[in-house]
Scaffold this active site. Structure first.
Site, PDB file in Angstrom:
ATOM      1  N   ASP A 204       7.357   6.522  -5.714  1.00  0.00           N
ATOM      2  CA  ASP A 204       6.521   6.957  -5.101  1.00  0.00           C
ATOM      3  C   ASP A 204       6.635   8.615  -5.127  1.00  0.00           C
ATOM      4  O   ASP A 204       7.693   9.177  -5.369  1.00  0.00           O
ATOM      5  CB  ASP A 204       7.098   6.688  -2.930  1.00  0.00           C
ATOM      6  CG  ASP A 204       6.268   7.156  -2.707  1.00  0.00           C
ATOM      7  OD1 ASP A 204       4.858   6.907  -1.739  1.00  0.00           O
ATOM      8  OD2 ASP A 204       6.932   8.212  -1.132  1.00  0.00           O
ATOM      9  N   ARG A 205       5.709   9.124  -4.489  1.00  0.00           N
ATOM     10  CA  ARG A 205       5.476  10.628  -4.873  1.00  0.00           C
ATOM     11  C   ARG A 205       6.602  11.325  -3.243  1.00  0.00           C
ATOM     12  O   ARG A 205       7.098  11.910  -3.496  1.00  0.00           O
ATOM     13  CB  ARG A 205       4.693  11.085  -4.829  1.00  0.00           C
ATOM     14  CG  ARG A 205       4.177  12.744  -5.183  1.00  0.00           C
ATOM     15  CD  ARG A 205       2.690  13.780  -5.436  1.00  0.00           C
ATOM     16  NE  ARG A 205       2.228  13.647  -3.721  1.00  0.00           N
ATOM     17  CZ  ARG A 205       1.496  13.893  -2.857  1.00  0.00           C
ATOM     18  NH1 ARG A 205       0.551  14.486  -4.115  1.00  0.00           N
ATOM     19  NH2 ARG A 205       1.095  14.439  -1.637  1.00  0.00           N
ATOM     20  N   ASP A 206       5.376  11.214  -2.323  1.00  0.00           N
ATOM     21  CA  ASP A 206       6.133  12.303  -1.381  1.00  0.00           C
ATOM     22  C   ASP A 206       7.575  11.484  -0.557  1.00  0.00           C
ATOM     23  O   ASP A 206       7.207  10.121  -0.094  1.00  0.00           O
ATOM     24  CB  ASP A 206       4.935  11.795  -0.186  1.00  0.00           C
ATOM     25  CG  ASP A 206       3.992  12.855  -0.710  1.00  0.00           C
ATOM     26  OD1 ASP A 206       4.119  13.977  -1.224  1.00  0.00           O
ATOM     27  OD2 ASP A 206       3.097  12.076  -0.173  1.00  0.00           O
TER      28      ASP A 206
ATOM     29  N   ASP B 262       8.644  15.962   1.797  1.00  0.00           N
ATOM     30  CA  ASP B 262       7.389  15.331   2.255  1.00  0.00           C
ATOM     31  C   ASP B 262       6.355  16.731   2.998  1.00  0.00           C
ATOM     32  O   ASP B 262       7.381  16.596   3.658  1.00  0.00           O
ATOM     33  CB  ASP B 262       7.390  14.004   2.933  1.00  0.00           C
ATOM     34  CG  ASP B 262       6.221  13.226   3.697  1.00  0.00           C
ATOM     35  OD1 ASP B 262       5.262  14.037   2.984  1.00  0.00           O
ATOM     36  OD2 ASP B 262       6.150  12.442   4.580  1.00  0.00           O
TER      37      ASP B 262
ATOM     38  N   TYR C  71       0.037  15.565   3.901  1.00  0.00           N
ATOM     39  CA  TYR C  71      -1.093  16.184   3.968  1.00  0.00           C
ATOM     40  C   TYR C  71      -1.226  17.090   2.898  1.00  0.00           C
ATOM     41  O   TYR C  71      -2.178  18.460   3.206  1.00  0.00           O
ATOM     42  CB  TYR C  71      -2.571  15.920   4.541  1.00  0.00           C
ATOM     43  CG  TYR C  71      -2.409  14.385   5.638  1.00  0.00           C
ATOM     44  CD1 TYR C  71      -2.832  13.718   4.530  1.00  0.00           C
ATOM     45  CD2 TYR C  71      -2.349  14.840   6.762  1.00  0.00           C
ATOM     46  CE1 TYR C  71      -2.249  12.441   6.092  1.00  0.00           C
ATOM     47  CE2 TYR C  71      -1.535  13.842   7.535  1.00  0.00           C
ATOM     48  CZ  TYR C  71      -2.291  12.733   6.854  1.00  0.00           C
ATOM     49  OH  TYR C  71      -2.505  10.947   7.736  1.00  0.00           O
TER      50      TYR C  71
ATOM     51  N   GLN D 245      -2.253   8.350  -0.474  1.00  0.00           N
ATOM     52  CA  GLN D 245      -2.678   9.686  -0.247  1.00  0.00           C
ATOM     53  C   GLN D 245      -4.087   9.489   0.603  1.00  0.00           C
ATOM     54  O   GLN D 245      -5.678   9.543   0.221  1.00  0.00           O
ATOM     55  CB  GLN D 245      -3.520  10.057  -1.449  1.00  0.00           C
ATOM     56  CG  GLN D 245      -2.544  10.943  -2.308  1.00  0.00           C
ATOM     57  CD  GLN D 245      -1.008  11.332  -1.811  1.00  0.00           C
ATOM     58  OE1 GLN D 245      -1.576  12.417  -0.674  1.00  0.00           O
ATOM     59  NE2 GLN D 245       0.152  11.579  -1.603  1.00  0.00           N
ATOM     60  N   SER D 246      -3.563   9.077   1.919  1.00  0.00           N
ATOM     61  CA  SER D 246      -4.978   9.040   2.946  1.00  0.00           C
ATOM     62  C   SER D 246      -5.555  10.264   3.293  1.00  0.00           C
ATOM     63  O   SER D 246      -6.463  10.179   3.689  1.00  0.00           O
ATOM     64  CB  SER D 246      -4.594   7.908   4.096  1.00  0.00           C
ATOM     65  OG  SER D 246      -3.907   8.623   4.704  1.00  0.00           O
TER      66      SER D 246
ATOM     67  N   CYS E 259      -3.538   5.846  -4.598  1.00  0.00           N
ATOM     68  CA  CYS E 259      -5.430   5.729  -3.528  1.00  0.00           C
ATOM     69  C   CYS E 259      -5.618   6.565  -2.207  1.00  0.00           C
ATOM     70  O   CYS E 259      -5.085   6.379  -1.827  1.00  0.00           O
ATOM     71  CB  CYS E 259      -4.352   5.052  -2.863  1.00  0.00           C
ATOM     72  SG  CYS E 259      -5.566   3.392  -1.609  1.00  0.00           S
TER      73      CYS E 259
ATOM     74  N   CYS F  35      -9.243  -1.773   0.844  1.00  0.00           N
ATOM     75  CA  CYS F  35      -8.943  -1.382  -0.048  1.00  0.00           C
ATOM     76  C   CYS F  35      -7.589  -2.590  -0.824  1.00  0.00           C
ATOM     77  O   CYS F  35      -6.343  -3.408  -0.018  1.00  0.00           O
ATOM     78  CB  CYS F  35      -8.750  -0.208  -1.046  1.00  0.00           C
ATOM     79  SG  CYS F  35      -7.037   0.606  -0.020  1.00  0.00           S
TER      80      CYS F  35
ATOM     81  N   ARG G 273      -4.001   0.471  -1.937  1.00  0.00           N
ATOM     82  CA  ARG G 273      -3.084   1.183  -0.528  1.00  0.00           C
ATOM     83  C   ARG G 273      -1.298  -0.025  -0.625  1.00  0.00           C
ATOM     84  O   ARG G 273      -1.649  -0.672   0.255  1.00  0.00           O
ATOM     85  CB  ARG G 273      -4.086   1.691   0.603  1.00  0.00           C
ATOM     86  CG  ARG G 273      -3.378   2.325   1.169  1.00  0.00           C
ATOM     87  CD  ARG G 273      -4.271   2.164   2.989  1.00  0.00           C
ATOM     88  NE  ARG G 273      -3.078   3.059   4.111  1.00  0.00           N
ATOM     89  CZ  ARG G 273      -2.487   4.186   3.943  1.00  0.00           C
ATOM     90  NH1 ARG G 273      -3.503   5.105   2.911  1.00  0.00           N
ATOM     91  NH2 ARG G 273      -1.783   4.778   4.432  1.00  0.00           N
TER      92      ARG G 273
END
Length: 176
Positions: free
Chosen positions: A7-9, A15, A18, A51-52, A84, A92, A95
């Site tokens: 996972d990235r953040d 984190d 956004y 990445q909503s 995502c 989707c 996600r």
């Protein structure tokens, strides 16, 4: 294990909700060393990231690309990036906790999902891994909920930091 997907953040970088500013990208302690160690061992590394903010109009695809490029500059190269851009209500298949990004990463790397481990900081990361047939290791942070840790202890693994998570991923040990 042939691939470790991060996972990235909150997992490999701090984190910043956004985040649309590459200058705000800051690796978590030990991330570079962990990633380099995997690369030296011949293990593929990738990123799977919800990445909503794109769906919400809080960041543009170009801003996301710039932030991911900064992550790649500081911690890469990564063998695959799966992102995502959808919101939680979009339905989707990519996600997290849906398995889509894990399956896409495995396909891009030419490995079976069962040869992958997903390392993340929240329950959605664990859920996506398990739904795809991969293994999962949770590295809790202050935002990780107690029930997510309890679920991971029962169905996956829990580590205190990225280094321990990779040891579990490669060695198969499960910690409490």
């Amino acid at each position: 294990m042939r691939a470790v997907l991060f996972d990235r953040d909150g997992t490999i970088v701090h984190d910043v909700p956004y985040n649309r500013d590459p200058d705000l990208v800051a690796p978590v302690d030990g991330a570079r060393e962990v990633l380099d160690s995997l690369r030296r061992r011949g293990v593929a590394v990738g990123v799977v990231s919800n990445q909503s903010g794109i769906a919400r109009g809080l960041i543009t695809p170009e801003q996301l690309t710039a932030v991911n490029a900064r992550v790649d500059e500081l911690l890469g190269p990564f063998d695959t990036w799966q992102v995502c851009p959808h919101g939680s209500g979009d339905g989707c298949a990519c996600r997290k906790p849906a398995p889509g990004m894990v399956l896409a990463a495995a396909a891009a790397l030419g490995v079976d999902p069962s040869a992958c481990v997903v390392i993340g900081d929240i329950g959605a990361d664990v859920g996506a891994a398990l739904a795809a047939g991969a293994r999962a290791v949770l590295v809790p942070t202050p935002v990780t909920r107690a029930e997510e840790v309890a679920f991971a202890r029962e169905h996956a693994a829990v580590a205190s930091d990225l280094g321990q998570a990779v040891e579990i991923a490669l060695g198969g040990a499960v910690t409490a």
